[in-house]
Motif scaffolding. Structure first.
Motif, PDB file in Angstrom:
ATOM      1  N   TRP A 157     -62.596  55.301   1.044  1.00 40.87           N
ATOM      2  CA  TRP A 157     -62.378  54.827  -0.362  1.00 40.87           C
ATOM      3  C   TRP A 157     -61.767  53.364  -0.367  1.00 40.87           C
ATOM      4  O   TRP A 157     -61.491  52.967  -1.317  1.00 40.87           O
ATOM      5  N   HIS A 158     -61.579  52.669   0.776  1.00 35.73           N
ATOM      6  CA  HIS A 158     -61.373  51.186   0.512  1.00 35.73           C
ATOM      7  C   HIS A 158     -61.677  50.474   1.902  1.00 35.73           C
ATOM      8  O   HIS A 158     -60.945  50.921   2.994  1.00 35.73           O
ATOM      9  N   LEU A 159     -62.754  49.811   2.066  1.00 35.64           N
ATOM     10  CA  LEU A 159     -62.998  49.439   3.343  1.00 35.64           C
ATOM     11  C   LEU A 159     -63.702  47.855   3.001  1.00 35.64           C
ATOM     12  O   LEU A 159     -64.463  47.552   2.184  1.00 35.64           O
ATOM     13  N   HIS A 160     -63.213  47.040   3.969  1.00 35.07           N
ATOM     14  CA  HIS A 160     -63.851  45.765   3.965  1.00 35.07           C
ATOM     15  C   HIS A 160     -64.924  45.503   5.082  1.00 35.07           C
ATOM     16  O   HIS A 160     -64.558  45.634   6.209  1.00 35.07           O
ATOM     17  N   LEU A 161     -66.135  45.403   4.900  1.00 36.61           N
ATOM     18  CA  LEU A 161     -67.262  45.195   5.812  1.00 36.61           C
ATOM     19  C   LEU A 161     -67.470  43.639   5.967  1.00 36.61           C
ATOM     20  O   LEU A 161     -68.383  43.460   7.105  1.00 36.61           O
TER      21      LEU A 161
ATOM     22  N   ILE B  65     -66.814  49.513  -0.810  1.00 37.60           N
ATOM     23  CA  ILE B  65     -66.664  48.214  -0.085  1.00 37.60           C
ATOM     24  C   ILE B  65     -66.108  47.499  -1.052  1.00 37.60           C
ATOM     25  O   ILE B  65     -66.488  47.235  -2.207  1.00 37.60           O
ATOM     26  N   MET B  66     -65.153  46.708  -0.346  1.00 40.04           N
ATOM     27  CA  MET B  66     -64.406  45.577  -1.177  1.00 40.04           C
ATOM     28  C   MET B  66     -65.188  44.386  -1.476  1.00 40.04           C
ATOM     29  O   MET B  66     -66.075  44.203  -0.666  1.00 40.04           O
ATOM     30  N   PRO B  67     -65.050  43.961  -2.625  1.00 46.61           N
ATOM     31  CA  PRO B  67     -65.896  42.757  -2.891  1.00 46.61           C
ATOM     32  C   PRO B  67     -65.393  41.339  -2.765  1.00 46.61           C
ATOM     33  O   PRO B  67     -65.766  40.341  -3.047  1.00 46.61           O
TER      34      PRO B  67
ATOM     35  N   GLU C 101     -54.674  50.897  -4.691  1.00 42.89           N
ATOM     36  CA  GLU C 101     -54.976  50.917  -3.150  1.00 42.89           C
ATOM     37  C   GLU C 101     -53.816  50.762  -2.535  1.00 42.89           C
ATOM     38  O   GLU C 101     -53.008  49.941  -2.652  1.00 42.89           O
ATOM     39  N   HIS C 102     -54.060  51.313  -1.183  1.00 43.60           N
ATOM     40  CA  HIS C 102     -53.005  51.018  -0.012  1.00 43.60           C
ATOM     41  C   HIS C 102     -51.754  51.000  -0.423  1.00 43.60           C
ATOM     42  O   HIS C 102     -50.965  50.068  -0.204  1.00 43.60           O
ATOM     43  N   ILE C 103     -51.108  52.196  -0.780  1.00 43.98           N
ATOM     44  CA  ILE C 103     -49.737  52.233  -1.127  1.00 43.98           C
ATOM     45  C   ILE C 103     -48.712  52.173  -0.176  1.00 43.98           C
ATOM     46  O   ILE C 103     -49.109  52.523   1.047  1.00 43.98           O
TER      47      ILE C 103
ATOM     48  N   THR D 206     -59.012  53.497   4.405  1.00 42.28           N
ATOM     49  CA  THR D 206     -58.695  52.787   5.777  1.00 42.28           C
ATOM     50  C   THR D 206     -57.837  51.483   5.481  1.00 42.28           C
ATOM     51  O   THR D 206     -57.316  50.943   6.012  1.00 42.28           O
ATOM     52  N   ASP D 207     -58.680  50.702   4.425  1.00 44.99           N
ATOM     53  CA  ASP D 207     -58.345  49.002   4.225  1.00 44.99           C
ATOM     54  C   ASP D 207     -58.655  48.567   5.599  1.00 44.99           C
ATOM     55  O   ASP D 207     -57.975  47.602   5.862  1.00 44.99           O
ATOM     56  N   SER D 208     -59.530  48.992   6.233  1.00 43.65           N
ATOM     57  CA  SER D 208     -60.009  48.394   7.573  1.00 43.65           C
ATOM     58  C   SER D 208     -60.494  46.910   7.214  1.00 43.65           C
ATOM     59  O   SER D 208     -61.293  46.772   6.501  1.00 43.65           O
TER      60      SER D 208
HETATM   61 ZN   LIG Z   1     -58.388  45.854   1.527  1.00 41.09          ZN
END
Ligand SMILES: [Zn+2]
Ligand SMILES: NC(=O)N[C@@H](CC(=O)O)C(=O)O
Ligand SMILES: [Zn+2]
Length: 396
Positions: free
Chosen positions: A44-48, A70-72, A206-208, A280-282
């Motif tokens: 639910w949180h990804l940078h592609l 997908i993060m913008p 996000e990402h606490i 993941t905030d990958s």
């Molecule tokens: Zn992120």
């Protein structure tokens, strides 16, 4: 003979699909091999990213996850539905032919986003959330919001109408606020007032990274306030930034916090609360952009994330709560169906590659070169990422 298995708090929700034991060998390495079958997780949180980087990293997420938000924060950012639709097409093209991975797109909120854009986004059927980056808070956030209440209220009201979640990078950018306090100050000065003003707005923090965020999310209304949690914030504390020298590959934003905060986050996610889910905030950056005089924030964890989440839940004696965190709480919050396919993790050691090399350069994954347990399996076969070493029943 399976006589030495101790399963942490088994329950109906969590099943070991099967357990195998190589009874023919008796050595100190002989261990029952546990397998864990989970409903396919979503991220639910990804940078592609885009371009070469997108081609390089997309398959790593598609291997384990069914869908991802997908993060913008591209350059330029995805601020319109039209741009999100086009970005989605390039993601689909970057996936392996047999992949069912579904990108769930987001819009990057700016001071000038119009309420009509939210209508368009909702109608598109491919945009699932709007992302708030306070201007200057993190990577590619310079076009973000400078004054949420002053500039964005009409848009936020439209989001309530359209039941469109707001995803928040929750840090203030005031240089006078200590970098380790930015999340807490954001909660007090922005999030709390926002929720009071718009209690029907769905918000994901996000990402606490702090116990303050845990308490805040727990005190909110279920179904309206939730949080994503990364593997790094569950496994590492801020010592990991300085262990034996500066460790750029452990640098992300919000920055890792002290151990008490990490413990609070672990307790929250392993409690079974529906308010916390996998994100993941990958965030891949090319090696040279991490290992330099002003390194970028962001950890590439897509290849290791699912193994690390399993490790956290196992160590907390809460493997029975893992599947809700990885696969149920997220879709339930977003009002989307849960996945029906499954993935399997095997309790076997595997070595994380030192580096992934591509034509444009290298990407260093989280825990590069280290050995992890809980090896993801794709289909029936254990996934061979790199020199997967089995240190279980086959040795000695
Ligand atoms: Zn992120
Ligand atoms: N988490 C990070 O450290 N970096 C992210 C941005 C973000 O999620 O804040 C990135 O895009 O690189
Ligand atoms: Zn962020």
């Amino acid at each position: 003979m399976i006589n030495s298995l101790v399963f942490p708090r088994p329950s109906e929700a969590f099943k070991f699909a099967s357990t195998r034991f190589d009874g023919s060998r008796k050595s100190k390495y002989s261990k029952p091999r546990m397998e864990l079958t989970l409903t396919q997780p979503d991220d639910w949180h990804l940078h592609l990213r885009d371009g070469d980087l997108l081609q390089a990293v997309a398959p790593h997420s598609a291997k384990h996850f069914g869908r991802a938000i997908i993060m913008p924060n591209l350059k330029p950012p995805i601020t319109t539905t039209a741009a999100a639709v086009a970005y989605r097409e390039s993601i689909l093209k970057a996936l392996p032919a047999d992949s069912n991975f579904t990108p769930l797109m987001t819009l990057y909120l700016t001071d000038t986003t119009s309420p009509n854009e939210i209508k368009l986004a909702r109608r598109s059927g491919v945009v699932f959330a709007v992302k708030l980056y306070p201007a200057g808070a993190t990577t590619n956030s310079q076009d973000g919001v400078t004054d949420l209440f002053g500039k964005c209220l009409p848009v936020l009201e439209e989001m309530v109408e359209e039941n469109m979640p707001l995803l928040v990078h929750g840090e203030v950018t005031d240089p006078d606020v200590d970098v380790f306090d930015r999340e807490k100050v954001f909660i007090d000065t922005v999030l709390q007032p926002l929720i009071q003003r718009l209690p029907r707005l769905k918000v994901v923090m996000e990402h606490i990274t702090t116990m303050d965020a845990v308490r805040f999310v727990e005190s909110g209304e279920e179904g309206f306030l939730a949080a994503t949690v990364t593997p790094q914030h569950l496994i590492l504390n801020r010592n990991a930034l300085f262990q034996g020298g500066l460790q750029p590959h452990n640098y992300c934003l919000p920055v890792l916090k002290r151990e008490t905060h990490r413990q609070a986050i672990v307790s929250a996610v392993t409690s079974g609360s529906k308010r916390f889910f996998l994100g993941t905030d990958s965030a891949p950056h090319e090696k040279q952009r991490k290992e330099c005089s002003c390194g970028c924030a962001g950890i590439f964890n897509a290849p290791v994330a699912i193994s690390l989440y399993a490790k956290v839940f196992e160590e907390a004696g809460a493997l029975d709560k893992l599947e809700a965190f990885t696969s149920f709480n997220g879709p339930d919050f977003y009002g989307l169906p849960r996945n029906t396919s499954k993935i399997k993790l095997t309790k076997a050691s595997w070595k994380v590659p030192d580096s992934l090399s591509f034509s444009f350069g290298n990407i260093i994954p989280m825990f590069a070169g280290e050995t992890l347990e809980w090896q993801p399996c794709v289909g029936e076969k254990a996934e061979m990422l790199n020199e997967v070493q089995e240190v279980g029943a086959n040795k000695g």
